[in-house]
Write a protein that holds these residues in place. Structure first.
Motif, PDB file in Angstrom:
ATOM      1  N   LYS A 110       0.915  -1.450  -0.179  1.00 36.64           N
ATOM      2  CA  LYS A 110       0.035   0.074   0.005  1.00 36.64           C
ATOM      3  C   LYS A 110       0.690   1.145   0.052  1.00 36.64           C
ATOM      4  N   PRO A 111       0.797   2.130  -0.835  1.00 38.99           N
ATOM      5  CA  PRO A 111       1.435   3.469  -0.718  1.00 38.99           C
ATOM      6  C   PRO A 111       1.313   4.204   0.412  1.00 38.99           C
ATOM      7  N   VAL A 112       2.155   4.754   1.017  1.00 35.16           N
ATOM      8  CA  VAL A 112       2.226   5.680   2.368  1.00 35.16           C
ATOM      9  C   VAL A 112       0.716   6.589   2.315  1.00 35.16           C
ATOM     10  N   THR A 113       0.783   7.276   1.149  1.00 39.24           N
ATOM     11  CA  THR A 113      -0.332   8.449   1.012  1.00 39.24           C
ATOM     12  C   THR A 113      -1.697   7.591   1.140  1.00 39.24           C
ATOM     13  N   GLU A 114      -1.889   6.665   0.404  1.00 35.83           N
ATOM     14  CA  GLU A 114      -3.099   5.887   0.771  1.00 35.83           C
ATOM     15  C   GLU A 114      -3.460   5.487   1.997  1.00 35.83           C
ATOM     16  N   SER A 170       7.781  -2.881   0.298  1.00 37.61           N
ATOM     17  CA  SER A 170       8.126  -3.158  -1.213  1.00 37.61           C
ATOM     18  C   SER A 170       9.417  -3.609  -1.417  1.00 37.61           C
ATOM     19  N   ASN A 171      10.290  -3.895  -0.408  1.00 40.09           N
ATOM     20  CA  ASN A 171      11.801  -4.062  -0.726  1.00 40.09           C
ATOM     21  C   ASN A 171      12.371  -3.007  -1.425  1.00 40.09           C
ATOM     22  N   GLU A 172      12.099  -1.661  -0.961  1.00 38.61           N
ATOM     23  CA  GLU A 172      12.516  -0.594  -1.651  1.00 38.61           C
ATOM     24  C   GLU A 172      13.802  -0.033  -0.952  1.00 38.61           C
ATOM     25  N   ASN A 173      14.676   0.978  -1.441  1.00 43.73           N
ATOM     26  CA  ASN A 173      15.778   1.508  -0.956  1.00 43.73           C
ATOM     27  C   ASN A 173      15.433   2.669   0.103  1.00 43.73           C
ATOM     28  N   PRO A 174      15.656   2.465   1.255  1.00 51.27           N
ATOM     29  CA  PRO A 174      15.131   3.757   2.348  1.00 51.27           C
ATOM     30  C   PRO A 174      15.937   4.813   2.335  1.00 51.27           C
ATOM     31  N   ALA A 196      13.271   2.417  -7.894  1.00 52.42           N
ATOM     32  CA  ALA A 196      12.111   1.683  -7.975  1.00 52.42           C
ATOM     33  C   ALA A 196      11.148   2.500  -8.594  1.00 52.42           C
ATOM     34  N   ALA A 197      10.871   3.935  -8.372  1.00 49.74           N
ATOM     35  CA  ALA A 197       9.909   4.393  -9.101  1.00 49.74           C
ATOM     36  C   ALA A 197       9.872   4.689 -10.430  1.00 49.74           C
ATOM     37  N   LEU A 198      11.172   4.585 -11.054  1.00 47.80           N
ATOM     38  CA  LEU A 198      11.421   4.868 -12.448  1.00 47.80           C
ATOM     39  C   LEU A 198      11.148   3.661 -13.299  1.00 47.80           C
ATOM     40  N   ARG A 199      11.374   2.440 -12.803  1.00 44.23           N
ATOM     41  CA  ARG A 199      11.147   1.300 -13.396  1.00 44.23           C
ATOM     42  C   ARG A 199      11.917   1.197 -14.322  1.00 44.23           C
ATOM     43  N   ILE A 243       3.709  -0.286   7.704  1.00 44.30           N
ATOM     44  CA  ILE A 243       3.108  -0.774   6.442  1.00 44.30           C
ATOM     45  C   ILE A 243       4.123  -1.988   6.102  1.00 44.30           C
ATOM     46  N   THR A 244       3.765  -3.232   6.288  1.00 50.00           N
ATOM     47  CA  THR A 244       4.561  -4.455   5.903  1.00 50.00           C
ATOM     48  C   THR A 244       3.958  -5.386   5.030  1.00 50.00           C
ATOM     49  N   ARG A 245       4.210  -6.542   4.603  1.00 53.32           N
ATOM     50  CA  ARG A 245       3.631  -7.379   3.679  1.00 53.32           C
ATOM     51  C   ARG A 245       3.210  -8.835   4.085  1.00 53.32           C
ATOM     52  N   PRO A 246       2.008  -9.106   4.431  1.00 52.73           N
ATOM     53  CA  PRO A 246       1.592 -10.460   4.713  1.00 52.73           C
ATOM     54  C   PRO A 246       1.885 -11.299   3.463  1.00 52.73           C
ATOM     55  N   VAL A 247       2.510 -12.301   3.853  1.00 48.12           N
ATOM     56  CA  VAL A 247       3.016 -13.329   2.579  1.00 48.12           C
ATOM     57  C   VAL A 247       2.241 -14.821   2.610  1.00 48.12           C
ATOM     58  N   GLU A 248       1.132 -14.750   3.090  1.00 48.01           N
ATOM     59  CA  GLU A 248       0.137 -16.039   2.942  1.00 48.01           C
ATOM     60  C   GLU A 248      -0.203 -16.360   1.886  1.00 48.01           C
ATOM     61  N   ASN A 249      -0.253 -15.433   0.825  1.00 45.34           N
ATOM     62  CA  ASN A 249      -0.721 -15.815  -0.498  1.00 45.34           C
ATOM     63  C   ASN A 249       0.698 -16.448  -1.459  1.00 45.34           C
ATOM     64  N   TYR A 250       1.827 -16.390  -0.386  1.00 48.29           N
ATOM     65  CA  TYR A 250       3.169 -17.145  -1.081  1.00 48.29           C
ATOM     66  C   TYR A 250       3.091 -18.465  -0.501  1.00 48.29           C
ATOM     67  N   GLY A 251       2.095 -18.914   0.509  1.00 43.87           N
ATOM     68  CA  GLY A 251       2.120 -20.292   0.917  1.00 43.87           C
ATOM     69  C   GLY A 251       2.849 -20.127   2.282  1.00 43.87           C
TER      70      GLY A 251
END
Ligand SMILES: Cc1ncc(COP(=O)(O)O)c(C=O)c1O
Length: 365
Positions: free
Chosen positions: A23-27, A42-46, A233-236, A331-339
């Protein structure tokens, strides 16, 4: 919810679930009416961008009305020099995801099999299903890739084998000899992708640079990205390294201007800023120690990781813990969808962000 056009979609699309981004911080702040939240999802560079990159971006503004260089000449030249390969071996992507998607479009279709490990990066099944390929998932061992189990699933129908080294979301990695032998044993007609998105972070002696094997294995594609340690990351922007004949096929399906001019200029500048890369890795190493010590103090098991993230077992529904952390502004990432039952993937942040995560985790648990 049923979709009235799904019967018109290409085979494979009906069963696709869209990739769920952090989720983006602003949202989050808008939703919860909070401020000052931290995103470790999202494993970005802090660290924020390299000043040299920022300067390069300013230099691009005047050219905004022009299409970018579709051949990415300057970037491919810089990468060719870095890797000691011919520019014809390089495929530039709008993020390395774009290159992964090109590989699926070129080498997979209905009747072909796409082989990867349980808990592997989510884009492999997504891109494979979109082109109608059949998925073959090898069971993991100790949550990492089991190369023997993968080898046993190779069949005459196998089109592409995908290996993330290290893997996201587990952070597990494969050693040089084992991976080399695996690639060596594959039939020459099977494309093997070694996804090195987190390459720069890994300091282990036995960790292989698979790009060194390109001369030996014409069926090998190595992918890299500027989204992680290079902080873009933002530039893709990302790329593939392969035999020129593979790059030729990938470039046939590549969108004409897939990498924008800002991304190309930033990537060239990022390659030149060795100090930024060194600082990124040093910060990451410190943050990894801080987080894992914190987990140990809280009595939580985690999967030892060599990436810029670590997956931790919170011992109960990760989705619920994630919701509680969101209310704390983390904001973290639950990874239950990865089993990975009861697991949250946490990206390494700045020292104060890591401290905030640990304090919030202690509170909500
Ligand atoms: C293993 C792996 N491969 C590839 C990517 C794609 O990164 P990008 O498209 O930003 O280069 C990611 C991003 O998280 C990843 O974790």
């Amino acid at each position: 919810m049923s979709n009235k056009f799904v019967s018109l979609a290409a085979p494979g699309i009906a069963n696709l679930q869209p990739y769920v981004p952090g989720k983006p911080v602003t949202e989050l702040e808008r939703e919860l009416g909070i401020s000052n939240s931290v995103k470790l999802a999202s494993n970005e560079n802090p660290l924020g961008p390299s000043p040299q990159v920022v300067q390069a971006l300013h230099g691009e503004i005047a050219g905004l009305t022009r299409y970018p260089d579709g051949a990415a000449y300057a970037l491919r030249t810089a990468l060719a020099e870095k890797h000691g390969v011919d520019p014809a071996c390089i495929t530039i992507g709008n993020g390395s995801n774009d290159v992964l998607d090109m590989i699926a479009r070129v080498f997979l279709h209905r009747g072909r099999e796409s082989l990867f490990s349980q808990h592997a990066f989510a884009v492999y099944p997504l891109s494979s299903m979109a082109v109608g390929a059949e998925l073959k998932v090898a069971p993991a061992r100790d949550r990492g890739h089991d190369l023997e189990a993968m080898r046993q699933l190779v069949s005459p129908q196998t089109g592409v084998v995908w290996i993330a080294n290290p893997n996201n979301p587990t952070g597990t990695w494969l050693q040089r000899d084992a991976l080399y032998r695996f690639v060596q044993d594959l039939p020459a007609g099977v494309i093997v992708v070694i996804d090195e998105a987190y390459f720069e972070y890994v300091g282990e002696d036995d960790y292989p640079d698979a790009s060194q094997w390109l001369d030996e294995f014409p069926n090998l594609v190595v992918t890299r990205t500027f989204s992680k340690a290079y902080g873009l990351a933002a530039l893709r922007i990302g790329y593939g390294l392969s035999h020129p004949d593979i790059a030729d096929l990938l470039n046939r399906v590549r969108q004409p201007f897939n990498a924008n001019s800002f991304a190309q200029a930033a990537a060239v500048a990022a390659l030149g800023d060795v100090d930024y890369l060194r600082r990124s890795v040093a910060f990451n190493n410190q943050g990894m120690v801080q987080l894992t010590r914190g987990f140990e103090r809280l009595g939580l098991n985690y999967i030892p990781s060599v990436g810029n993230f670590v997956t931790v077992d919170v011992g109960r529904s990760a989705t619920e813990v994630d919701m509680a952390l969101l209310r704390e502004g983390v904001i973290t990432r639950p990874v239950e969808n990865y089993g990975l039952q009861n697991c949250l993937r946490i990206s390494i942040g700045l020292e104060e962000e890591n401290a905030r995560l640990l304090a919030s985790l202690e509170k909500v648990l």
